[in-house]
Scaffold this active site. Structure first.
Site, short mmCIF file in Angstrom:
data_model
loop_
_atom_site.label_atom_id
_atom_site.label_comp_id
_atom_site.label_asym_id
_atom_site.label_seq_id
_atom_site.Cartn_x
_atom_site.Cartn_y
_atom_site.Cartn_z
N ASP A 146 63.62 50.88 92.85
CA ASP A 146 64.97 51.42 93.11
C ASP A 146 66.11 50.44 92.81
O ASP A 146 67.28 50.85 92.80
CB ASP A 146 65.13 51.91 94.56
CG ASP A 146 64.14 52.99 94.93
OD1 ASP A 146 63.66 53.69 94.02
OD2 ASP A 146 63.81 53.12 96.13
N ASP A 175 57.08 58.27 103.29
CA ASP A 175 58.31 57.91 102.58
C ASP A 175 59.43 57.54 103.56
O ASP A 175 60.43 56.95 103.16
CB ASP A 175 58.80 59.09 101.73
CG ASP A 175 57.90 59.36 100.53
OD1 ASP A 175 57.44 58.39 99.91
OD2 ASP A 175 57.65 60.54 100.23
N ASP A 183 67.49 49.46 98.95
CA ASP A 183 67.52 50.89 99.24
C ASP A 183 68.85 51.36 99.83
O ASP A 183 68.90 52.40 100.50
CB ASP A 183 66.37 51.29 100.16
CG ASP A 183 66.05 52.79 100.08
OD1 ASP A 183 66.27 53.37 99.00
OD2 ASP A 183 65.59 53.36 101.08
#
Length: 338
Positions: A165, A312, A127
């Site tokens: 991701d 999130d 991330d």
């Protein structure tokens, strides 16, 4: 016995003693924890849609299920909409012994004859240091971790969403050298997890607003989409199902061979938020329930990969990533069309 015989006997005795002591001092290896191979053989060809003909596993210990006993009235009704649906299990550095943890989950699912969806989320530089930053510290540690995860699944039936991701952020924060390492690690993980013919692997491919289809197809090809089962779209995002479906088909137009895909519909019931906000946006809704009856041959399943009601990140009033966010859960369920 003559003197030479006596000396020989003494020498043999000493050698036996030394040998015994040497063997007793060798550390005992944990069962099934062999060395991590540098390379792995290519997996067997895929054999159809793994979600067909099997119930999806519903986790009675999810955060939504754990929240229910303390709720009453409308809030209980709303959270039950979430708790009663099958959702994915996420594994990362917070899982102390991933092999044992996964094996326990698999046994639970096998007892119910159900298929469990797992998320592998532990790649180095995860991330790009944002809300869900983390991951293991080295390529060697990642190979060992994915190998252990694969051992935990064993011969059980499972679907794995591989590294949300990781492809989308491939060029966002990594040096050229680190990009090459990430590609190598994803290829390794695909082979490690698909060592069992009962494990389906879907490479995370971001969402319909992230990469142009030709760019995404190129990245998928680089990490071995032909050896995976397919790819996953919209994980933890809010893009509407119809738009995501069209995007998946567009990506396939740029692949040498068509690849099936799955869509995360856990929170896309109203599509994306204004400005394409993705971190705990307001006004969203639960999306279509998980199913393998999609009506599209290349769309293997609609899944709830991100667990609704889990934050999130610490944005828009939410707690840290993955923590229970009750107010968001109530809103998602209240706004759902069912």
């Amino acid at each position: 016995m003559n003197s030479s015989g006596v000396e020989l006997g003494r020498a043999l005795s000493v050698a036996l003693i030394i040998g015994f002591l040497t063997l007793s001092c060798i550390p005992k290896q944990r069962a099934g924890a062999g060395p991590v191979p540098a390379t792995l053989p290519a997996p067997a060809p895929n054999s159809g849609n793994p979600f067909l003909g099997v119930p999806f596993f519903v986790d009675a210990s999810s955060q939504a299920a754990q929240a229910l006993p303390s709720l009453g009235g409308e809030r209980a009704v709303l959270v039950r909409k979430i708790a009663e649906q099958p959702q994915a299990d996420w594994f990362g550095e917070w899982t102390p012994d991933v092999e044992s943890a996964v094996r326990s989950r698999m046994q639970e699912a096998e007892q119910k004859g159900a298929l469990r969806v797992l998320v592998a989320y532990n790649i180095p530089n995860r991330d790009c240091g944002l809300y869900s930053k983390g991951g293991v510290g080295s390529p060697e540690a990642y190979k060992a971790w994915t190998t252990a995860l694969s051992r935990g699944i064993g011969r059980a039936r499972a679907a794995v969403i591989l590294e949300p991701d990781a492809l989308g952020q491939l060029k966002d924060c990594l040096t050229k050298e680190d990009q090459a390492t990430r590609v190598e690690l994803l290829r390794y993980a695909v082979r490690a997890l698909r060592a069992s013919p009962n494990v389906a692997v879907y490479l995370d491919a971001g969402n319909a607003n992230w990469l142009p289809p030709p760019e995404l197809a190129g990245r998928l090809s680089a990490v071995g989409i032909h050896e995976a089962t397919g790819f996953a779209l919209n994980v933890s995002n809010y893009v509407a199902t119809d738009l995501t479906l069209a995007y998946g088909h567009a990506v396939n137009q740029h692949l040498r061979n068509p690849a099936p895909f799955v869509i995360d519909t856990s929170r896309n019931g109203r599509g994306e938020a204004p400005g394409k906000a993705w971190c705990n946006p307001k006004g969203r809704a639960l999306g279509p329930r998980p199913t393998a009856n999609t009506g599209h041959p290349l769309l293997h399943a609609l899944l709830w990969v991100k667990r609704p009601g889990e934050s999130d990140g610490d944005c828009n009033g939410g707690p840290r990533a993955g923590a229970w966010f009750g107010e968001q859960a109530y809103e998602l369920a209240r706004n759902a069309g069912y």
